[in-house]
Design a protein around this motif. Structure first.
Motif, PDB file in Angstrom:
ATOM      1  N   LEU A 161     -40.401 -63.047 -45.620  1.00  0.00           N
ATOM      2  CA  LEU A 161     -40.288 -62.003 -46.118  1.00  0.00           C
ATOM      3  C   LEU A 161     -41.275 -60.820 -45.544  1.00  0.00           C
ATOM      4  O   LEU A 161     -42.259 -60.504 -45.608  1.00  0.00           O
ATOM      5  N   THR A 185     -41.221 -57.258 -58.437  1.00  0.00           N
ATOM      6  CA  THR A 185     -39.762 -58.486 -58.313  1.00  0.00           C
ATOM      7  C   THR A 185     -40.948 -59.560 -57.511  1.00  0.00           C
ATOM      8  O   THR A 185     -40.530 -61.447 -58.499  1.00  0.00           O
ATOM      9  N   LEU A 186     -41.127 -59.308 -56.488  1.00  0.00           N
ATOM     10  CA  LEU A 186     -41.506 -60.047 -55.715  1.00  0.00           C
ATOM     11  C   LEU A 186     -43.320 -61.134 -56.073  1.00  0.00           C
ATOM     12  O   LEU A 186     -42.978 -62.191 -56.843  1.00  0.00           O
ATOM     13  N   LEU A 224     -43.114 -64.248 -54.796  1.00  0.00           N
ATOM     14  CA  LEU A 224     -43.174 -64.610 -53.797  1.00  0.00           C
ATOM     15  C   LEU A 224     -44.530 -64.482 -52.674  1.00  0.00           C
ATOM     16  O   LEU A 224     -44.799 -63.330 -52.985  1.00  0.00           O
ATOM     17  N   TYR A 251     -45.154 -62.334 -49.416  1.00  0.00           N
ATOM     18  CA  TYR A 251     -44.815 -61.560 -48.254  1.00  0.00           C
ATOM     19  C   TYR A 251     -45.239 -60.688 -47.791  1.00  0.00           C
ATOM     20  O   TYR A 251     -46.852 -60.463 -47.948  1.00  0.00           O
ATOM     21  N   LEU A 278     -36.057 -54.549 -46.700  1.00  0.00           N
ATOM     22  CA  LEU A 278     -36.675 -55.892 -46.760  1.00  0.00           C
ATOM     23  C   LEU A 278     -35.545 -56.772 -46.337  1.00  0.00           C
ATOM     24  O   LEU A 278     -34.472 -56.297 -45.637  1.00  0.00           O
ATOM     25  N   ASP A 309     -35.700 -60.531 -44.229  1.00  0.00           N
ATOM     26  CA  ASP A 309     -35.889 -62.110 -44.825  1.00  0.00           C
ATOM     27  C   ASP A 309     -34.720 -63.025 -44.017  1.00  0.00           C
ATOM     28  O   ASP A 309     -34.074 -63.182 -43.883  1.00  0.00           O
ATOM     29  N   TYR A 333     -31.166 -59.368 -55.047  1.00  0.00           N
ATOM     30  CA  TYR A 333     -30.833 -60.244 -54.086  1.00  0.00           C
ATOM     31  C   TYR A 333     -31.936 -61.492 -54.233  1.00  0.00           C
ATOM     32  O   TYR A 333     -31.504 -62.626 -54.388  1.00  0.00           O
ATOM     33  N   LEU A 334     -33.183 -60.476 -54.099  1.00  0.00           N
ATOM     34  CA  LEU A 334     -34.467 -61.228 -54.109  1.00  0.00           C
ATOM     35  C   LEU A 334     -33.681 -62.343 -55.833  1.00  0.00           C
ATOM     36  O   LEU A 334     -34.093 -63.653 -55.439  1.00  0.00           O
ATOM     37  N   GLU A 335     -34.004 -61.883 -56.800  1.00  0.00           N
ATOM     38  CA  GLU A 335     -33.602 -62.830 -57.960  1.00  0.00           C
ATOM     39  C   GLU A 335     -32.150 -63.279 -58.140  1.00  0.00           C
ATOM     40  O   GLU A 335     -32.240 -65.084 -58.031  1.00  0.00           O
ATOM     41  N   THR A 357     -31.074 -64.808 -55.145  1.00  0.00           N
ATOM     42  CA  THR A 357     -31.872 -66.346 -53.985  1.00  0.00           C
ATOM     43  C   THR A 357     -32.342 -66.977 -54.208  1.00  0.00           C
ATOM     44  O   THR A 357     -33.113 -67.434 -54.085  1.00  0.00           O
ATOM     45  N   TYR A 358     -33.939 -66.113 -54.990  1.00  0.00           N
ATOM     46  CA  TYR A 358     -35.440 -67.155 -55.586  1.00  0.00           C
ATOM     47  C   TYR A 358     -35.415 -67.385 -56.426  1.00  0.00           C
ATOM     48  O   TYR A 358     -35.850 -67.918 -57.265  1.00  0.00           O
TER      49      TYR A 358
END
Length: 84
Positions: free
Chosen positions: A4, A21-22, A27, A29, A56, A58, A75-77, A79-80
């Protein structure tokens, strides 16, 4: 090494939302600080086709330059996050 990369600008509230959020998702990055002047943001423009931040990347999932903080957070929520 993380897959990331977040292109961001200090003091940008949209970038802060993505960073939060990260952090919530724990996560790792790479942060790339971009210049304040839009006409000097050649690196982020090469990645995303525009000069706004945040953007971002990825590499693990083929995301080459996603703009817009709300899209990045979703997307982050998705995906991760716990539901992934």
């Amino acid at each position: 090494m993380t897959d990331l990369t977040l292109y961001e600008l200090s003091g940008c509230p949209y970038c802060a939302t993505v960073r939060e959020t990260l952090a919530e998702l724990d996560l790792e990055y790479e942060s790339v600080s971009v210049p304040r002047a839009h006409d000097e943001r050649t690196e982020v423009e090469a990645v995303s086709g525009q000069t706004g931040v945040p953007v971002l990347v990825d590499e693990a999932n083929g995301v080459e330059g996603m703009p817009e903080s709300t899209d990045i957070v979703a997307y982050l929520e998705e995906t991760y996050g716990d539901a992934s």
